[in-house]
Write an enzyme that holds these catalytic residues in place. Structure first.
Site, mmCIF file in Angstrom:
data_model
loop_
_atom_site.group_PDB
_atom_site.id
_atom_site.type_symbol
_atom_site.label_atom_id
_atom_site.label_comp_id
_atom_site.label_asym_id
_atom_site.label_seq_id
_atom_site.Cartn_x
_atom_site.Cartn_y
_atom_site.Cartn_z
ATOM 1 N N ASP A 119 0.830 -1.200 0.000
ATOM 2 C CA ASP A 119 0.000 0.000 0.000
ATOM 3 C C ASP A 119 0.866 1.252 0.000
ATOM 4 O O ASP A 119 1.800 1.372 0.805
ATOM 5 C CB ASP A 119 -0.908 0.005 1.233
ATOM 6 C CG ASP A 119 -1.788 1.247 1.282
ATOM 7 O OD1 ASP A 119 -2.836 1.245 0.614
ATOM 8 O OD2 ASP A 119 -1.415 2.210 1.979
ATOM 9 N N TYR A 126 2.751 10.387 -0.585
ATOM 10 C CA TYR A 126 3.791 9.965 0.345
ATOM 11 C C TYR A 126 5.161 10.395 -0.172
ATOM 12 O O TYR A 126 5.573 10.006 -1.266
ATOM 13 C CB TYR A 126 3.775 8.452 0.549
ATOM 14 C CG TYR A 126 2.533 7.903 1.217
ATOM 15 C CD1 TYR A 126 1.605 8.734 1.842
ATOM 16 C CD2 TYR A 126 2.284 6.538 1.236
ATOM 17 C CE1 TYR A 126 0.475 8.223 2.456
ATOM 18 C CE2 TYR A 126 1.147 6.008 1.854
ATOM 19 C CZ TYR A 126 0.250 6.862 2.452
ATOM 20 O OH TYR A 126 -0.872 6.347 3.056
ATOM 21 N N SER A 164 -10.591 6.021 1.935
ATOM 22 C CA SER A 164 -9.827 6.107 3.180
ATOM 23 C C SER A 164 -10.448 7.154 4.087
ATOM 24 O O SER A 164 -10.673 8.295 3.670
ATOM 25 C CB SER A 164 -8.366 6.473 2.895
ATOM 26 O OG SER A 164 -7.621 6.601 4.103
ATOM 27 N N LYS A 169 7.694 0.568 24.005
ATOM 28 C CA LYS A 169 9.070 1.065 24.173
ATOM 29 C C LYS A 169 9.138 2.471 24.759
ATOM 30 O O LYS A 169 10.202 2.910 25.216
ATOM 31 C CB LYS A 169 9.813 1.019 22.843
ATOM 32 C CG LYS A 169 9.254 1.946 21.768
ATOM 33 C CD LYS A 169 10.018 1.747 20.462
ATOM 34 C CE LYS A 169 9.418 2.561 19.333
ATOM 35 N NZ LYS A 169 10.111 2.304 18.046
ATOM 36 N N SER A 192 11.500 0.093 9.062
ATOM 37 C CA SER A 192 12.672 0.865 8.657
ATOM 38 C C SER A 192 13.859 -0.032 8.346
ATOM 39 O O SER A 192 14.872 0.429 7.831
ATOM 40 C CB SER A 192 13.052 1.858 9.765
ATOM 41 O OG SER A 192 13.315 1.180 10.980
#
Length: 351
Positions: free
Chosen positions: A65, A70, A168, A232, A303
């Site tokens: 997607d 972006y 969306s 975290k 990442s």
């Protein structure tokens, strides 16, 4: 009306990622879907991004997607390069249209016929494909007649450049109206892509019931609440270096609404739940959204390739009903469940 054909909600192949039907259609997508919203073309170097996409393929993820906006088109370019040489028929490639790119002229935004048509052709070129499996209206456009929007979508479907239509962050009422027009035009509106997580549950009140009635699935983004549900981030402690909350390129602005001590303290209460199930906190967060039968897929980013190795293990995890209730109790005071918030996402005027 079920959002998937009865008796075949998930398919699993050994340790591979499971697949679910998308809406009331015959299209199956990987319930862990790879998304490149913040990472590709901005936070992550292109070489690492490409390796991460290849790792996703190795792990059984077949659905990808992205969106033209972006990284201002760069995310699509990186994804196209990463998928080059792959068997196209084995992939499901999704992209979106609405937000401006490039020069940002008066017609470079929204869901007009002009912007939809021009944006799709540009996206196809960047992605290196002749068609996309799902083309999504990134937001609702209050400035364009809905009939114009769906006629443009229908034309692209009939041309073979788009297979299915999605949206969306649309409201329940917008889904009903769009679905009716799509049906008249002989095309399928089969998905909605909203934010959904243990901490952001606003679609449960109205959007999901409407979607179940219409045969529309959810493809949810931010199932880990921008990483907060990984556990975290500790209340009263410094933000970890290299984390999304420390990213000045955009990540920090998206995550800040979850970074208050009350929320972070509640999230820490999920550790015993994850331990009881024998899974990690990120796996718990993804398995939680996939527990909802109206959710076809959880979009995850990464990442680095190694992150995906643990993420995909959420596929196929079953959370007992009593544990789902316990999670709800732990987060009751910090989770957003207000269905009216679904009306505040799409801008009333184009950006």
């Amino acid at each position: 009306m079920s959002s998937v054909p009865e008796g075949d909600i998930r398919d699993y192949d050994g340790d591979m990622v499971g697949h679910r039907y998308l809406g009331k259609s015959g299209l199956k997508i990987s319930e862990i879907t790879y998304g490149n919203w913040i990472t590709h073309g901005s936070q992550v170097e292109n070489e690492t991004a490409i390796k991460t996409v290849h790792k996703a393929l190795d792990l059984g993820i077949t659905t990808f997607d992205t969106a033209d906006t972006y990284a201002n088109t760069m995310a699509e370019k990186v994804l196209g390069k990463a998928l080059k040489g792959q068997r196209r028929e084995s992939l499901e490639i999704f992209t979106k249209v609405y937000f401006p790119t490039g020069s940002k002229g008066p017609n470079d935004c929204g869901l007009s016929r002009k912007h939809i048509t021009e944006s799709l052709h540009a996206s196809l070129k960047r992605l290196g494909t002749d068609y996309v499996d799902l083309y999504q209206a990134h937001r609702f456009d209050y400035e364009t007649p809905l009939e114009e929007t769906f006629q443009a979508f229908a034309d692209l479907v009939h041309q073979g450049k788009v297979l299915y239509i999605g949206v969306s962050e649309w409201t329940a009422e917008q889904l009903h109206e769009g679905h009716a027009i799509a049906k008249e035009l002989g095309i399928q509106l089969i998905s909605n892509q909203p934010q959904y997580s243990m901490l952001h549950r606003v679609i449960e009140g109205k959007v999901i019931p409407a979607s179940e009635e219409l045969g529309i699935s959810q493809i949810v983004w931010s199932p880990m609440a921008q990483g907060v549900l990984s556990g975290k981030y500790l209340p009263g402690q410094p933000i970890p270096k290299g984390s999304r909350a420390a990213d000045s390129k955009g990540g920090a602005s998206f995550i800040k609404r979850f970074m208050d001590d009350k929320t972070l303290t509640a999230v820490q209460g999920l550790h015993p739940v994850a331990d009881e199930l024998g899974i990690t906190m990120p796996q718990l967060a993804i398995a939680w959204v996939l527990h909802n039968p109206n959710v076809a897929a959880a979009i995850v980013g990464a990442s680095k390739p190694k992150q995906l190795e643990e993420t995909v293990k959420a596929s196929g995890v079953t959370i007992p009903d009593d544990v789902m209730w316990k999670i709800g109790e732990i987060l009751a005071d910090v989770a957003n469940t207000d269905p009216d918030d679904t009306y505040e996402v799409s801008p009333k005027k184009r950006p």
